[in-house]
Design a protein around this motif. Structure first.
Motif, PDB file in Angstrom:
ATOM      1  N   VAL A 542       0.850  -1.184   0.000  1.00  4.48           N
ATOM      2  CA  VAL A 542       0.000   0.000   0.000  1.00  4.48           C
ATOM      3  C   VAL A 542       0.893   1.243   0.000  1.00  4.48           C
ATOM      4  CG1 VAL A 542      -1.704   1.290   1.359  1.00  4.48           C
ATOM      5  CG2 VAL A 542      -1.848  -1.215   1.201  1.00  4.48           C
ATOM      6  N   PRO A 543       0.575   2.270  -0.799  1.00  4.81           N
ATOM      7  CA  PRO A 543       1.389   3.488  -0.807  1.00  4.81           C
ATOM      8  C   PRO A 543       1.540   4.067   0.592  1.00  4.81           C
ATOM      9  CG  PRO A 543      -0.153   3.520  -2.631  1.00  4.81           C
ATOM     10  CD  PRO A 543      -0.518   2.328  -1.790  1.00  4.81           C
ATOM     11  N   ILE A 544       2.696   4.646   0.848  1.00  5.62           N
ATOM     12  CA  ILE A 544       3.012   5.190   2.169  1.00  5.62           C
ATOM     13  C   ILE A 544       3.021   6.716   2.108  1.00  5.62           C
ATOM     14  CG2 ILE A 544       5.532   5.168   1.815  1.00  5.62           C
ATOM     15  CD1 ILE A 544       5.766   4.227   4.754  1.00  5.62           C
ATOM     16  N   GLU A 625       7.888   5.377 -16.690  1.00  9.14           N
ATOM     17  CA  GLU A 625       7.547   4.548 -15.538  1.00  9.14           C
ATOM     18  C   GLU A 625       8.809   4.275 -14.731  1.00  9.14           C
ATOM     19  OE1 GLU A 625       7.641   0.118 -17.463  1.00  9.14           O
ATOM     20  OE2 GLU A 625       5.819   1.286 -17.776  1.00  9.14           O
ATOM     21  N   PHE A 626       8.628   4.097 -13.431  1.00  6.28           N
ATOM     22  CA  PHE A 626       9.744   3.907 -12.512  1.00  6.28           C
ATOM     23  C   PHE A 626       9.363   2.838 -11.489  1.00  6.28           C
ATOM     24  CE2 PHE A 626       9.275   8.286 -13.850  1.00  6.28           C
ATOM     25  CZ  PHE A 626      10.508   8.565 -14.423  1.00  6.28           C
ATOM     26  N   THR A 627      10.345   2.063 -11.048  1.00  4.10           N
ATOM     27  CA  THR A 627      10.069   1.050 -10.032  1.00  4.10           C
ATOM     28  C   THR A 627       9.563   1.699  -8.752  1.00  4.10           C
ATOM     29  OG1 THR A 627      11.778  -0.386 -10.958  1.00  4.10           O
ATOM     30  CG2 THR A 627      11.064  -0.852  -8.711  1.00  4.10           C
ATOM     31  N   ASN A 628      10.214   2.783  -8.343  1.00  2.00           N
ATOM     32  CA  ASN A 628       9.841   3.491  -7.112  1.00  2.00           C
ATOM     33  C   ASN A 628       9.599   4.960  -7.436  1.00  2.00           C
ATOM     34  OD1 ASN A 628      10.749   1.102  -5.476  1.00  2.00           O
ATOM     35  ND2 ASN A 628      12.742   1.759  -6.240  1.00  2.00           N
ATOM     36  N   VAL A 629       8.572   5.537  -6.827  1.00  2.96           N
ATOM     37  CA  VAL A 629       8.264   6.957  -7.027  1.00  2.96           C
ATOM     38  C   VAL A 629       8.015   7.605  -5.671  1.00  2.96           C
ATOM     39  CG1 VAL A 629       6.522   8.586  -7.861  1.00  2.96           C
ATOM     40  CG2 VAL A 629       7.361   6.784  -9.374  1.00  2.96           C
ATOM     41  N   LEU A 630       8.663   8.753  -5.454  1.00  2.10           N
ATOM     42  CA  LEU A 630       8.391   9.593  -4.288  1.00  2.10           C
ATOM     43  C   LEU A 630       7.809  10.908  -4.803  1.00  2.10           C
ATOM     44  CD1 LEU A 630      10.478  10.147  -1.113  1.00  2.10           C
ATOM     45  CD2 LEU A 630       9.646  12.139  -2.368  1.00  2.10           C
ATOM     46  N   LEU A 662       4.586   9.322  -0.519  1.00  7.47           N
ATOM     47  CA  LEU A 662       4.267  10.741  -0.511  1.00  7.47           C
ATOM     48  C   LEU A 662       4.879  11.349   0.744  1.00  7.47           C
ATOM     49  CD1 LEU A 662       1.769   9.114  -1.883  1.00  7.47           C
ATOM     50  CD2 LEU A 662       0.565  11.291  -1.691  1.00  7.47           C
ATOM     51  N   VAL A 663       5.518  12.490   0.620  1.00  4.00           N
ATOM     52  CA  VAL A 663       5.994  13.234   1.791  1.00  4.00           C
ATOM     53  C   VAL A 663       5.462  14.660   1.675  1.00  4.00           C
ATOM     54  CG1 VAL A 663       8.055  11.843   2.196  1.00  4.00           C
ATOM     55  CG2 VAL A 663       8.200  13.778   0.651  1.00  4.00           C
ATOM     56  N   PRO A 678      -7.700   3.532   4.278  1.00  3.07           N
ATOM     57  CA  PRO A 678      -7.107   2.215   3.987  1.00  3.07           C
ATOM     58  C   PRO A 678      -6.326   2.199   2.672  1.00  3.07           C
ATOM     59  CG  PRO A 678      -9.500   2.172   3.682  1.00  3.07           C
ATOM     60  CD  PRO A 678      -9.179   3.463   4.350  1.00  3.07           C
ATOM     61  N   LEU A 679      -6.477   3.261   1.879  1.00  2.45           N
ATOM     62  CA  LEU A 679      -5.714   3.348   0.631  1.00  2.45           C
ATOM     63  C   LEU A 679      -4.260   3.705   0.870  1.00  2.45           C
ATOM     64  CD1 LEU A 679      -8.287   5.325  -1.575  1.00  2.45           C
ATOM     65  CD2 LEU A 679      -7.826   2.859  -1.600  1.00  2.45           C
ATOM     66  N   LEU A 680      -3.942   4.094   2.115  1.00  2.00           N
ATOM     67  CA  LEU A 680      -2.596   4.583   2.430  1.00  2.00           C
ATOM     68  C   LEU A 680      -2.100   4.006   3.745  1.00  2.00           C
ATOM     69  CD1 LEU A 680      -3.347   8.298   1.582  1.00  2.00           C
ATOM     70  CD2 LEU A 680      -1.585   6.969   0.420  1.00  2.00           C
ATOM     71  N   ARG A 681      -0.783   3.920   3.854  1.00  2.00           N
ATOM     72  CA  ARG A 681      -0.145   3.689   5.152  1.00  2.00           C
ATOM     73  C   ARG A 681       0.327   5.056   5.641  1.00  2.00           C
ATOM     74  NH1 ARG A 681       4.720   0.577   4.157  1.00  2.00           N
ATOM     75  NH2 ARG A 681       4.431   1.044   1.948  1.00  2.00           N
ATOM     76  N   GLY A 682      -0.502   5.713   6.443  1.00  2.00           N
ATOM     77  CA  GLY A 682      -0.223   7.080   6.848  1.00  2.00           C
ATOM     78  C   GLY A 682       0.588   7.173   8.129  1.00  2.00           C
ATOM     79  N   TYR A 683       1.560   8.082   8.142  1.00  2.00           N
ATOM     80  CA  TYR A 683       2.385   8.341   9.332  1.00  2.00           C
ATOM     81  C   TYR A 683       2.286   9.829   9.652  1.00  2.00           C
ATOM     82  CZ  TYR A 683       4.317   3.668   8.875  1.00  2.00           C
ATOM     83  OH  TYR A 683       4.461   2.292   8.813  1.00  2.00           O
TER      84      TYR A 683
END
Length: 697
Positions: A542-544, A625-630, A662-663, A678-683
């Motif tokens: 899940v996106p963080i 496209e990229f394996t990881n995106v911030l 996402l930051v 639930p769409l995100l792992r939010g901190y």
């Protein structure tokens, strides 16, 4: 999860099959090399004898023999080139048929390997040329088939249908009835199970490999619909529209590869691929050789238009016409074009007015300058307004555009929106466009990508520059980021295409193969689409989202996440995507001390595709496209809740294949769900920091 004995046996069989092919190809290469040396020597000797010959009958005999020898030499050279290409990447799939053979008393077993070139000795067929390849694309393992192929009825059963990655002349990956497996760190590891035999295999992107990160090779992954689009509609103009990651660009490129290899007789030098950004231009250019496509030019739309004008209107261009078609050939005004005038010049209303004017007065306009014709149309507000369906164009705007354009032309300058209008006028007057060699004519085929951000005038230029039906348009309305573009829906494009005497084929691709289901669920939320909690497809993390109190704390969170991404995917490409170029430059300066040579900018002048971290902005990543995106700081200020920024944020999110982070600090964009969705792992790092401050820590 351990690999079953059946899977190990399948992997061993594929390894043996590949080694057998490589041995055969190596032997062929040695034999062709010897032949080539002999023919080369013979050709040189005959050329030398021809130069020294004096009698006419000797010259005639030697000339004929020399022509034959050089022909044989060229033939052996081409065969050797093909073999050497196959040695690097022999094939991408292997299938085994049990085919009805009445004369042999039952069924016979036939094996085919499918690749980008053919080799009869190894039973390798070219997917673009061999009609039998349709069995691989249109049937699944254990399916019975019955097809007429090259005038003969063929029926039987697909008993094996394996997808393999043989690049670098080694078996690196295999997808078969037992699952998907990759060779990593000296051993075979399972990636995913594909389900019972006969079901469609997973279409996850291949594991990141060393070297350049380009469009995935999807020739092996085309589903029956995509294959039919390429193979059965080759003679029709086509619009491919689909969601992010659905493979629409790859299908468009494979369609061009199919046409070039087939019987359509189109020539690479008379084909063109048009894009919007330099980064995507580089991406496509480096991908084409892997598809067996050589000699096709890839240009940004503005480069192409300015190249045409350098031949058609040289008095408005600097010296050096035709040089790579760069925009530097055109004199530009000192001030940027006002937004309202840009909207008018990119509108369907002005395009129709121009076309009407030229058609009505074509006979008397043959010697007129294109820029004079444009000014005449702008001087007729009634003609323009009657063609306006938006009710956004008024007489004052048209008068302002006329005054702006006349002032620029007195200085021999063209604004960026004039290019397409003037090219369209030239095309209407002269029946074609200026080709790269300066001759008037039409292209055999043009593929244009990201057409959701092309104006009607851009599209009119493209459609007027090709022979009948020689067009592939690719796009996604949800990725439209050009605010002044007048196409807001594909339905408008459908209606607009009526000016071309052709019946285009429209097709939608609605299944994404790029991003995980979790990333796509967030993308659906951003686009206000129905919830897709049970979305089919590949699953992942899940996106963080790290929500911080300050930019400094965001920087710490970003560094931590990027370090983990580099550790897990050391050869992959990771992107930090910012809202605009200024932010990208600033963030790069903050991250550079921590990552050194592993991090680099990705802007209009420089965008490389090696592994590591690229810091860029949204307008540079269309089609990539990229394996990881911030995504850096998706705040309310950077992404207000309007249609354009909704598409921008959707575009950024859907660049990620595996991991999305996402930051942010401050007020987050209203386009995003709650941090606790639930769409995100939010901190909520901001709340933790505030609590710590209140405690005096």
């Amino acid at each position: 999860m351990p690999i079953s004995e059946q899977a190990r046996q399948m992997i061993a069989a594929e390894t043996e099959a590949l080694n057998s092919v490589l041995d055969n190809l190596s032997a062929q290469a040695k034999e062709r090399t010897k032949r080539l040396q002999v023919e080369n020597k013979t050709a040189r000797e005959l050329t030398s004898s021809l130069v020294q010959a004096r009698r006419e009958e000797d010259i005639l005999a030697l000339s004929s023999a020399e022509t034959l020898a050089h022909g044989l030499k060229d033939q052996h050279s081409a065969e050797l080139d093909t073999i050497n290409r196959l040695l690097k990447n022999p094939y991408f799939a292997r299938m085994v048929l049990h085919e009805e053979a009445p004369n042999q008393g039952g069924r016979r077993e036939i094996e085919y390997k499918i690749g980008l070139a053919e080799n009869a000795a190894c039973r390798i067929i070219d997917w673009r040329k061999a009609p039998i390849a349709k069995l691989y694309y249109e049937y699944r393992e254990d399916d019975e088939y019955s097809e007429e192929i090259q005038g003969r009825e063929r029926s039987g059963k697909i008993v094996l249908r394996n997808l393999v990655d043989t690049q670098g002349a080694k078996l690196k990956e295999i997808t078969c009835r037992y699952g998907r497996f990759v060779f990593k760190n000296g051993e075979w590891l399972p990636l995913s199970a594909s389900g019972p035999a006969g079901e469609a295999y997973a279409k996850a992107p291949p594991e990141p490999q060393e070297g350049l990160h380009l469009l995935p090779q999807i020739a092996a992954l085309l589903d029956p619909l995509q294959f039919r689009l390429i193979a059965e509609n080759a003679g029709r103009a086509m619009l491919i529209y689909g969601i992010a990651g659905s493979g629409k660009t790859s299908v468009g490129l494979h369609r061009l590869a199919w046409l070039l290899a087939g019987e359509s007789k189109i020539l690479p030098e008379r084909c063109l691929i048009l894009v919007l950004s330099n980064s995507f231009k580089t991406y496509i250019s480096r991908t084409l050789p892997a598809l067996g496509v050589e000699g096709v030019r890839v240009l940004r739309i503005n480069e192409w238009l300015s190249q045409i004008l350098s031949y058609g209107l040289p008095h408005l261009c600097r010296e050096g016409k035709g040089l790579a078609g760069t925009e530097e050939l055109i004199h530009r005004p000192a001030e940027p074009i006002p937004a309202g005038i840009a909207r008018l010049k990119r509108s369907l209303a002005l395009l129709k007015a121009v076309e009407e004017f030229v058609q009505e007065k074509k006979a008397e306009l043959q010697s007129a300058l294109a820029e004079e014709i444009l000014l005449n149309v702008l001087a007729d507000p009634v003609r323009i307004k009657k063609n306006d369906e938006t009710n956004l164009i008024d007489e004052d705007l048209i008068k302002s555009a006329e005054k702006w354009t006349a002032q620029n032309l007195r200085q021999k300058a063209l604004d960026c929106c004039d290019d397409a209008l003037l090219v369209r006028i030239l095309c209407l007057l002269r029946g074609g466009v200026y080709l790269p060699n300066g001759a008037l004519g039409k292209y055999d085929h043009i593929m244009a990508d990201e057409v959701q951000d092309f104006s009607p005038v851009d599209l009119a230029c493209i459609l007027g520059a090709v022979t009948a039906n020689g067009i592939t348009l690719v796009g996604d309305a949800d990725q439209k980021i050009g605010g002044e573009s007048t196409f807001s829906a594909w339905e408008k494009l459908h209606r607009y295409w009526t000016f071309k005497d052709s019946l285009p084929h429209y097709v939608g691709l609605n299944l994404s193969y790029r991003s995980t289901a979790e990333i796509l669920s967030l993308a659906d939320y951003i686009q206000q689409k129905p919830s897709a909690q049970n979305r089919a497809g590949r699953h992942g993390r899940v996106p963080i989202w790290f929500k911080c109190l300050s930019e400094e704390r965001c920087l710490q969170a970003a560094k931590q996440w990027l370090n983990q991404a580099l550790e897990k995917y050391p050869t992959a490409m990771t992107a930090v995507i910012c809202a605009d170029p200024t932010q990208a430059k600033h963030i790069l300066s903050l991250l550079k001390p921590s990552f050194g040579p592993l991090i680099r900018p990705g802007d209009e002048s420089s965008f490389s595709f090696e592994g590591g971290i690229v810091v860029t902005h949204i307008s540079q990543v269309r089609g990539l496209e990229f394996t990881n995106v911030l995504i850096w700081n998706p705040s309310k200020q950077n992404f207000p809740a309007d249609a354009t920024h909704r598409n921008l944020l959707y575009l950024a999110v859907t660049r990620a294949k595996e991991n999305l982070c996402l930051v942010s600090w401050g007020k987050s964009s209203d386009l995003l769900p709650s941090l606790y969705s639930p769409l995100l792992r939010g901190y909520d790092i901001a709340s933790e920091e505030l609590e710590a401050q209140s405690r005096g820590e």
